[in-house]
Design a protein around this motif. Sequence first.
Motif, short mmCIF file in Angstrom:
data_model
loop_
_atom_site.label_atom_id
_atom_site.label_comp_id
_atom_site.label_asym_id
_atom_site.label_seq_id
_atom_site.Cartn_x
_atom_site.Cartn_y
_atom_site.Cartn_z
N ARG A 439 0.84 -1.21 0.00
CA ARG A 439 0.00 0.00 0.00
C ARG A 439 0.87 1.25 0.00
NH1 ARG A 439 -5.43 -0.89 0.79
NH2 ARG A 439 -6.05 -2.80 1.88
N GLN A 440 1.92 1.24 0.81
CA GLN A 440 2.83 2.38 0.84
C GLN A 440 3.54 2.56 -0.49
OE1 GLN A 440 5.40 1.53 4.14
NE2 GLN A 440 3.78 1.75 5.68
N ALA A 441 3.72 1.45 -1.22
CA ALA A 441 4.42 1.52 -2.52
C ALA A 441 3.52 2.05 -3.62
CB ALA A 441 4.95 0.15 -2.89
N GLY A 442 2.22 2.18 -3.37
CA GLY A 442 1.35 2.75 -4.38
C GLY A 442 0.18 1.88 -4.81
N VAL A 443 0.01 0.70 -4.23
CA VAL A 443 -1.15 -0.13 -4.56
C VAL A 443 -2.39 0.46 -3.89
CG1 VAL A 443 -2.20 -2.41 -4.27
CG2 VAL A 443 0.21 -2.21 -4.89
N ASP A 444 -3.44 0.69 -4.67
CA ASP A 444 -4.63 1.37 -4.17
C ASP A 444 -5.66 0.43 -3.55
OD1 ASP A 444 -3.60 3.79 -5.11
OD2 ASP A 444 -4.47 3.47 -7.09
N ARG A 445 -5.73 -0.80 -4.06
CA ARG A 445 -6.83 -1.69 -3.67
C ARG A 445 -6.32 -3.12 -3.54
NH1 ARG A 445 -12.36 -2.24 -3.56
NH2 ARG A 445 -13.30 -4.04 -4.61
#
Length: 777
Positions: A439-445
């Motif tokens: 999530r911190q790396a940019g995954v939204d869902r």
Amino acid sequence: MLFAVAGLLTAAGAAARAAGAGPLADVAWTVAAVLGLAYSTVTLARAVRRREPSVDVIAWLALAGAPAVGETFAGAVIAMMLAGGALLEARAAARARRELSALAARAPRTARRRTAAGSTEILAGEVVAGDRLVVATGEIVPVDGRLCGPATLDESALTGEPMPVSRRIGTDVRSGVVNAGPAVEMIATATAESSTYAGVVRLVERARAASAPAARAADRLAVVFVPVTLLLAGAAWAVSGDPARVVAVLVVATPCPLLLAVPIAIMSGLSRAARTGVIVKGGAVLERLASGRTLLFDKTGTLTAGRPVLTAVTAAPGGDGAEVLRLAASVDAVSAHVLAAAIVTAAADRGLRTEDPAGVREEPGHGVEGLVAGRRVRLGRLAWAVPGEPPAWLRSARRRAALDGSLAVFVSVDGVPAGVLLLEDRIRPQAPRMLRTVRQAGVDRIVLVTGDRADTAEAVGRIVGVDAVHADCDPAGKVAVVARERRTGPVVMVGDGINDAPALAAADVGVALAARGATASAETADVVLTVDRIDVLADAILIARRCRTVALTAALAGMGAAAVAMLAAAAGWLPPAAGALLQELIDVAAIGIALTALSPGRAHPARIAPAESAVARRLHAEHRAVRGLIERVRSVADALTGPPYDIAPVRDLCTLLKAELLPHERAEEAQLLPIVARALGPEAVGALSRTHAEIEHQVHRLDRCLADLTAGAEPEDVVDLRRLLYGLYAVLRLHDDQEEEGAFSLVPADDGRAAQSRPARGPGPSGTGPAPAANRR
């Protein structure tokens, strides 16, 4: 071959020029340029047919123009770099196309047809609806059908559910599942071609055919860079009328930063990912992995271990849970059953010494029995292990198993109910932290997609922290979920079984866990995890995103420098010869930037220093050993049900807690938490330290409460004791999970069975569940 030939010709030309043979050098360099021009022509023609943008048009113009104005060396260098870029890209994009090999290899080939004359083996394709078939123990159900009797089935290949399930007479059964019990008869209701398993194969074919290839990063940049270059070259010619200016613009615009820097950065990412245990099948896959915005996870074998582990032992009133486990493990030590492995492992973790059994007999689908030190030990299903009406405590243990979603193995000794072993398919300790990292790396869902029951799936989803849960999904249902999620952005699907293969093929990036053997999912997937740790997926995503950033930085820096040089060349300030030299310097700088992708960046999972791993392993062994004591807390509390109240077991328990549990918790506070703080940061140990303090506080409260009970216990005293015991049990269970997730999951797998509460799964038919052993119970 082109790269080798162009390199040899360029080197030969340089040697000839050094020897004073200038004309011979020009011939060698011109031949290299012509070869590069021919190759570039072919690649451009292919791009035109596919209607795709290509940066190679600039290289083609430069290769055509450089020899025309006498810049043969520049033409040879451009040809070599063009070939080098093609070589790197081909290696980065190379991938095995054997998606259906594992599926086809496992497909049922034969069937046993029951006739008046007996059982006859026929080809699976010859089965017609209405045939009466016999499926022996361990065999794969060849076609869809209806059971003629009760059966125990391993359905993990289709549902991902690791536990064998019991099916009643008249129940529909699907092809591809394994008979995990005694031989059973069934009535075929479909042919092999129209059965479930054949549909899985077709789903993979259609999903793969529907997956469009992603455009290369270099070609996306070419959409802007190529028109600008051509316009600038045309303007220079129109203003000056000098073709040398046009060639100078094209030479300095030759997109070597795109042709080499981008593939080098991508190859560096593939190399770094491989060192973490992640095989990425090509540079295009790495690019798509970096752009993934939605992560879909299967449950069994992916977020969970995929194999049951012992979580609790409930002994008969007045009995000893450790002794029950020891006797059960002694009998199971000679069994190949998947549950036997979990029971034997748990006994070893708790330091229990087993004995060699005698007269072992296994009843498939029911259980196993044998003699241990002259006592007959039987374990398995309730009706088999404990004939007759079960006592109240046994019914309570069965109810607890149902509430917890656990599998219960019942144990009797010399015909008397002795205990219940509870097993669960536990969540991988690394999973929650891994999801937070992505999530911190940019995954939204993040979505959980599973064939398991809704209540079990929801529980797992809450613990690991997903955004949505889709349960009771068959392979087609998983593909449908992937299709819906792709409408909002690129999707990464993670799974490990044959039932996941169609969804892996349908996703933008399919990720398979293959540490326990190659499966159809590994063949279908774009990314394969070769280590049995789900957290390396976060490492792969971080590597992919960093390499994409490095690649774009190198390309943009190189293109920016080239743009300045192009303006100078268009103005007549930079002749072709000087432009070729400057272009080489720009290329070297861009490649240097690309090579920084090899340097360590932000990494996950966190690692502990090798010098500290021995301490962590020792404390983890102690951690596993005290689990039996944790379960004893609940058992002692359960035994305080009515007068006369015997608090002697409570006093014995308190003595053990002070002698064994508290020293272990203090050792973890002093030795383990500093290691975790260095790996994850000081904020990661706050909760662990607080629960250490709470455990010690609750044990001392229990000790003070017992000290006040010098005489017999009254009902109100027992209420306080049970409240203290149940509260302590809850804190201990929570603390156990916290340490598995936050501390012991950092221990490398080769450093002594890291997080061994999640043992490796056996070689089942699909790699997703229990093996189809003949002695299944």
